[in-house]
Design an enzyme around this catalytic site. Sequence first.
Site, PDB file in Angstrom:
ATOM      1  N   ASP A 189       0.862  -1.141   0.058  1.00  0.00           N
ATOM      2  CA  ASP A 189      -0.026   0.093   0.004  1.00  0.00           C
ATOM      3  C   ASP A 189       0.949   1.292   0.116  1.00  0.00           C
ATOM      4  O   ASP A 189       0.499   2.402  -0.150  1.00  0.00           O
ATOM      5  CB  ASP A 189      -1.027  -0.102   1.027  1.00  0.00           C
ATOM      6  CG  ASP A 189      -0.330   0.029   2.418  1.00  0.00           C
ATOM      7  OD1 ASP A 189       0.919  -0.142   2.676  1.00  0.00           O
ATOM      8  OD2 ASP A 189      -1.221   0.444   3.534  1.00  0.00           O
ATOM      9  N   SER A 190       2.048   1.199  -0.022  1.00  0.00           N
ATOM     10  CA  SER A 190       3.192   2.192  -0.209  1.00  0.00           C
ATOM     11  C   SER A 190       2.839   2.883  -1.502  1.00  0.00           C
ATOM     12  O   SER A 190       3.495   4.081  -1.864  1.00  0.00           O
ATOM     13  CB  SER A 190       4.625   1.609  -0.305  1.00  0.00           C
ATOM     14  OG  SER A 190       4.786   0.634  -1.073  1.00  0.00           O
ATOM     15  N   ASP A 231      -1.228  -6.570  -0.148  1.00  0.00           N
ATOM     16  CA  ASP A 231      -1.224  -5.670   0.930  1.00  0.00           C
ATOM     17  C   ASP A 231      -2.619  -5.315   1.245  1.00  0.00           C
ATOM     18  O   ASP A 231      -3.343  -4.732   0.451  1.00  0.00           O
ATOM     19  CB  ASP A 231      -0.222  -4.612   0.817  1.00  0.00           C
ATOM     20  CG  ASP A 231       0.321  -4.019   1.968  1.00  0.00           C
ATOM     21  OD1 ASP A 231       0.158  -4.718   3.106  1.00  0.00           O
ATOM     22  OD2 ASP A 231       1.322  -3.174   2.015  1.00  0.00           O
ATOM     23  N   LYS A 276      -1.190  -9.539   3.348  1.00  0.00           N
ATOM     24  CA  LYS A 276      -0.270  -8.841   4.461  1.00  0.00           C
ATOM     25  C   LYS A 276      -1.113  -8.019   4.962  1.00  0.00           C
ATOM     26  O   LYS A 276      -2.013  -7.203   4.536  1.00  0.00           O
ATOM     27  CB  LYS A 276       0.975  -8.246   3.893  1.00  0.00           C
ATOM     28  CG  LYS A 276       1.955  -7.568   4.739  1.00  0.00           C
ATOM     29  CD  LYS A 276       3.140  -7.212   4.467  1.00  0.00           C
ATOM     30  CE  LYS A 276       3.183  -5.691   4.119  1.00  0.00           C
ATOM     31  NZ  LYS A 276       2.402  -4.438   4.791  1.00  0.00           N
ATOM     32  N   GLU A 335      -1.214  -5.526   8.817  1.00  0.00           N
ATOM     33  CA  GLU A 335      -0.107  -4.683   9.940  1.00  0.00           C
ATOM     34  C   GLU A 335      -0.964  -4.920  11.276  1.00  0.00           C
ATOM     35  O   GLU A 335      -2.093  -4.660  11.386  1.00  0.00           O
ATOM     36  CB  GLU A 335      -0.206  -3.352   9.533  1.00  0.00           C
ATOM     37  CG  GLU A 335       0.478  -3.119   8.183  1.00  0.00           C
ATOM     38  CD  GLU A 335       0.662  -1.593   8.013  1.00  0.00           C
ATOM     39  OE1 GLU A 335       0.165  -0.669   8.695  1.00  0.00           O
ATOM     40  OE2 GLU A 335       1.136  -1.205   6.980  1.00  0.00           O
ATOM     41  N   GLU A 388       9.416  -3.810  10.289  1.00  0.00           N
ATOM     42  CA  GLU A 388       9.898  -2.375   9.674  1.00  0.00           C
ATOM     43  C   GLU A 388      10.418  -1.533  10.817  1.00  0.00           C
ATOM     44  O   GLU A 388       9.719  -1.374  11.863  1.00  0.00           O
ATOM     45  CB  GLU A 388       8.795  -1.918   9.051  1.00  0.00           C
ATOM     46  CG  GLU A 388       8.777  -0.422   8.376  1.00  0.00           C
ATOM     47  CD  GLU A 388       7.948  -0.235   7.441  1.00  0.00           C
ATOM     48  OE1 GLU A 388       6.955  -1.026   7.180  1.00  0.00           O
ATOM     49  OE2 GLU A 388       7.963   0.956   6.785  1.00  0.00           O
TER      50      GLU A 388
HETATM   51  O1  KIV Z   1       3.507  -1.174   1.574  1.00  0.00           O
HETATM   52  C1  KIV Z   1       4.614  -1.516   1.601  1.00  0.00           C
HETATM   53  O2  KIV Z   1       5.446  -1.319   0.652  1.00  0.00           O
HETATM   54  C2  KIV Z   1       5.231  -2.253   2.749  1.00  0.00           C
HETATM   55  C3  KIV Z   1       6.635  -2.623   2.664  1.00  0.00           C
HETATM   56  C4  KIV Z   1       7.481  -1.305   3.020  1.00  0.00           C
HETATM   57  C5  KIV Z   1       7.098  -3.534   3.714  1.00  0.00           C
HETATM   58  O3  KIV Z   1       4.473  -2.510   3.609  1.00  0.00           O
END
Ligand code: KIV
Length: 265
Positions: free
Chosen positions: A45-46, A84, A112, A114, A181
């Site tokens: 989600d970056s 994500d 993924k 968090e 992280e």
């Molecule tokens: O969203 C993302 O790119 C991430 C990575 C930095 C692990 O969660």
Amino acid sequence: MAKITTSTLIKMKQQGEKISTITAYDASFAKIFDQAGIHAILIGDSLGMVLQGQDDTIPVSIEDMAYHTQCVKRGVENTLIIGDMPFMSYATTEQAQINAAKLMQAGASMVKMEGGAWLVDTIKSLVERGIPVCAHLGLTPQSVNVFGGFKVQGRDDAQAQQMIKDAQALEVAGAQLLVLECIPAPLGKSISEAISIPTIGIGAGKDTDGQILVMHDALGISCSYMPKFSRNFIKETGDIKKAIELYISEVTKGNFPGEDHIFKS
Ligand code: KIV
């Protein structure tokens, strides 16, 4: 290269082989990274920050994530694809089931999320329904407003002990991978030794079982600044595929991250 699965990554940890992973958001980059031999691609989600130009990842939607997962899937042959789950898409177990299904149907082989022990029931329910889970501890960017900024986590002893307990609870719940992280390198090592699933670090030292970088950082195309924990591999190679091959080889040999890229305490 054979198709990478969660079992491949667990076997790599058992054999002491380092895992190299990176983010990607479209088919063209995903294809280059796949051909370079990367073990897993995260559609992070970056993308809210590096593609959309947002200040943080909060505005990213499940539709954004599903669209970019479909794009990446079209470029990949062997690499494991991790989708994500964006902000508030897994606030309840029911929401997590519905939204994780969207990412799996878009082409992810794992999702993924968090968070710590509060995710235990959600992870159990996803794994029972056939959805592999990668957990994420430390500086979890969706909680940036709770942390009061993008700050290194786990610096005091109580926080560090809690993070180790969370990692163990997430493994017991069925998580098969754990991203760590921005935590002190000694804590990255302790967590990696305390669990049997692979840990993938970003700013978590060299003793995690693998590393992940945001592709824009590894290729020197970030909008504003280069995080301390990253390295511009394109500066050293001048070619995208060679840059990723160098990244993989430096991770494999234990040369990346170096002393300059870690938080010592
Ligand atoms: O969203 C993302 O790119 C991430 C990575 C930095 C692990 O969660």
